[in-house]
Design an enzyme around this catalytic site. Structure first.
Site, PDB file in Angstrom:
ATOM      1  N   LYS A  92       4.746  -2.294  -0.629  1.00 35.02           N
ATOM      2  CA  LYS A  92       4.784  -1.129   0.265  1.00 35.02           C
ATOM      3  C   LYS A  92       3.450  -0.404   0.123  1.00 35.02           C
ATOM      4  O   LYS A  92       3.130   0.129  -0.940  1.00 35.02           O
ATOM      5  CB  LYS A  92       5.941  -0.194  -0.084  1.00 35.02           C
ATOM      6  CG  LYS A  92       6.085   1.022   0.830  1.00 35.02           C
ATOM      7  CD  LYS A  92       7.353   1.807   0.485  1.00 35.02           C
ATOM      8  CE  LYS A  92       7.557   2.955   1.452  1.00 35.02           C
ATOM      9  NZ  LYS A  92       6.598   4.053   1.265  1.00 35.02           N
TER      10      LYS A  92
ATOM     11  N   PRO B 273      12.675   3.611  -0.952  1.00 36.63           N
ATOM     12  CA  PRO B 273      12.783   4.176  -2.302  1.00 36.63           C
ATOM     13  C   PRO B 273      12.472   5.661  -2.316  1.00 36.63           C
ATOM     14  O   PRO B 273      11.521   6.113  -1.695  1.00 36.63           O
ATOM     15  CB  PRO B 273      11.735   3.392  -3.097  1.00 36.63           C
ATOM     16  CG  PRO B 273      10.725   2.975  -2.060  1.00 36.63           C
ATOM     17  CD  PRO B 273      11.494   2.755  -0.795  1.00 36.63           C
TER      18      PRO B 273
ATOM     19  N   CYS C 288       2.435   5.358  -3.406  1.00 40.02           N
ATOM     20  CA  CYS C 288       2.628   6.694  -3.969  1.00 40.02           C
ATOM     21  C   CYS C 288       1.286   7.415  -4.085  1.00 40.02           C
ATOM     22  O   CYS C 288       0.355   6.915  -4.733  1.00 40.02           O
ATOM     23  CB  CYS C 288       3.282   6.602  -5.344  1.00 40.02           C
ATOM     24  SG  CYS C 288       3.550   8.229  -6.110  1.00 40.02           S
TER      25      CYS C 288
ATOM     26  N   HIS D 108       3.335   2.132   5.369  1.00 47.75           N
ATOM     27  CA  HIS D 108       3.508   3.557   5.634  1.00 47.75           C
ATOM     28  C   HIS D 108       2.267   4.015   6.409  1.00 47.75           C
ATOM     29  O   HIS D 108       1.155   3.933   5.887  1.00 47.75           O
ATOM     30  CB  HIS D 108       3.638   4.324   4.320  1.00 47.75           C
ATOM     31  CG  HIS D 108       3.905   5.786   4.501  1.00 47.75           C
ATOM     32  ND1 HIS D 108       4.251   6.602   3.454  1.00 47.75           N
ATOM     33  CD2 HIS D 108       3.897   6.576   5.597  1.00 47.75           C
ATOM     34  CE1 HIS D 108       4.430   7.836   3.891  1.00 47.75           C
ATOM     35  NE2 HIS D 108       4.213   7.838   5.192  1.00 47.75           N
TER      36      HIS D 108
END
Length: 352
Positions: free
Chosen positions: A169, A45, A128, A197
């Protein structure tokens, strides 16, 4: 023709679409190594950039699974304009994972109910690092709130089971055993796969991804039999094998690498010219892509191709689609869909 989510939250919403073996993301992740002789590759994304034309472009170049941009659940479930602008799809847009930024079970369940008929899975954004998102309990904040995150996962899986895939994620903690514990809890809560990540919330993208951390986590949750996707520093096709072989991940998610070279998973180390022509085709075919966004997509691809700096500057000074098309025709042998050789060229076909 685009299919838009029903903008009326109170109207009866269709059931989740039927997932087949060909479109089931979990099945693809688990079997790609046997069906294609390689690990699965995924287009992650990207805020604003993972719109329908770019998703289709990535699919043209061997991407297996594609994500939407992150959509804020609180806006989507309450605002008709957000529903119209944030998600557009068509029948070729499969398999599609819709990523959501969310901080409570109620908004998540309403969001999933509204998008389930149009996607193959939902991904909860727990990575994020933007401060504004963290303050609202979204993104990276969720890796420090395991109880809330796991309750959201359970709520969705209890309601939908295998009719809808659910992914998380995440980023890693400074103390890796915290990440291991979080992942084990997510597995127990029913998550279908986890994307890691390999950076902390404070690690800059200019710093190398921590593959050792991803490997450490995968080794310690192997008994859960939940696939893990590695995210970070995938810029060439060779990185897919290197990362998966080292970490034991089931596949790789690329983000920045695909933005500059959507053809990287097709074996192109530098964005080929045909990618530019195909992007133009999909952008005009589907419509709805703001000019400045299309312009920046082209800028990222041209940087990979090392376009002459004078031309790059000229392009960025243009203000609308008409002038941009004229500029392409003036400077390049710019083929349209249906013309011989469309989408096939590798080198930049300068006219001058």
């Amino acid at each position: 023709m685009s299919v838009m989510p029903d903008p009326h939250a109170k109207i009866a919403i269709p059931k989740p679409k039927l997932i087949t073996r060909e479109t089931d993301p979990l099945h693809i992740i688990k079997t790609r190594i046997t069906t294609h002789g390689r690990p699965v590759n995924i287009a992650g994304p990207m805020v604003r950039y993972s719109k329908l034309p770019f998703r289709q472009l990535c699919r043209d170049y061997n991407v297996d699974i594609v994500y939407s941009p992150m959509i804020l659940a609180r806006e989507y479930v309450r605002n008709e304009h957000a529903r119209i602008s944030d998600l557009s799809i068509n029948d070729k847009d499969v398999p599609l994972i819709v990523q959501v930024g969310v901080n409570n079970v109620a908004d998540l369940l309403k969001f999933v109910e509204m998008v389930a008929p149009y996607c193959d899975g939902v991904g909860i954004n727990c990575g994020c690092p933007i401060k504004e998102q963290i303050r609202e309990g979204i993104g990276c904040a969720l890796i420090y709130n395991s109880d809330l995150l796991c309750s959201m996962v359970r709520a969705v899986k209890n309601k939908y089971g295998d009719k809808l895939r659910l992914e998380t994620k995440i980023r890693i903690h400074d103390e890796l055993d915290q990440t291991v514990e979080l992942c084990r809890n997510l597995c127990d809560s029913g998550v279908d796969w986890i994307t890691i990540h390999g950076r902390t919330r404070r690690t800059r993208s200019s710093q190398s991804v921590n593959l050792d951390a991803i490997k450490y986590i995968i080794d310690r949750i192997a008994d859960k039999n939940v696939p893990v996707i590695a995210n970070g520093d995938c810029f060439k096709l060779s990185d897919l094998e290197k990362i998966t072989k080292y970490t034991g991940a089931s596949g790789v998610m690329a983000v920045r690498g695909l933005l500059s070279n959507p053809a990287l998973f097709a074996g192109h180390d530098i964005c080929p010219w045909g990618c530019i022509e195909k992007f133009w085709y999909w952008a005009l075919e589907f419509g709805g892509l703001p000019f400045q966004l299309a312009q920046h997509h082209l800028y990222c691809m041209f940087e990979s191709m090392e376009l002459k700096r004078s031309l790059l500057k000229e392009m960025m000074n243009l203000k609308n689609y008409i002038s941009l098309i004229d500029w392409f025709d003036e400077n390049f042998d710019f083929k349209r869909h249906g013309e011989d050789g469309f989408g096939e060229a590798i080198e930049i076909p300068y006219k001058k």
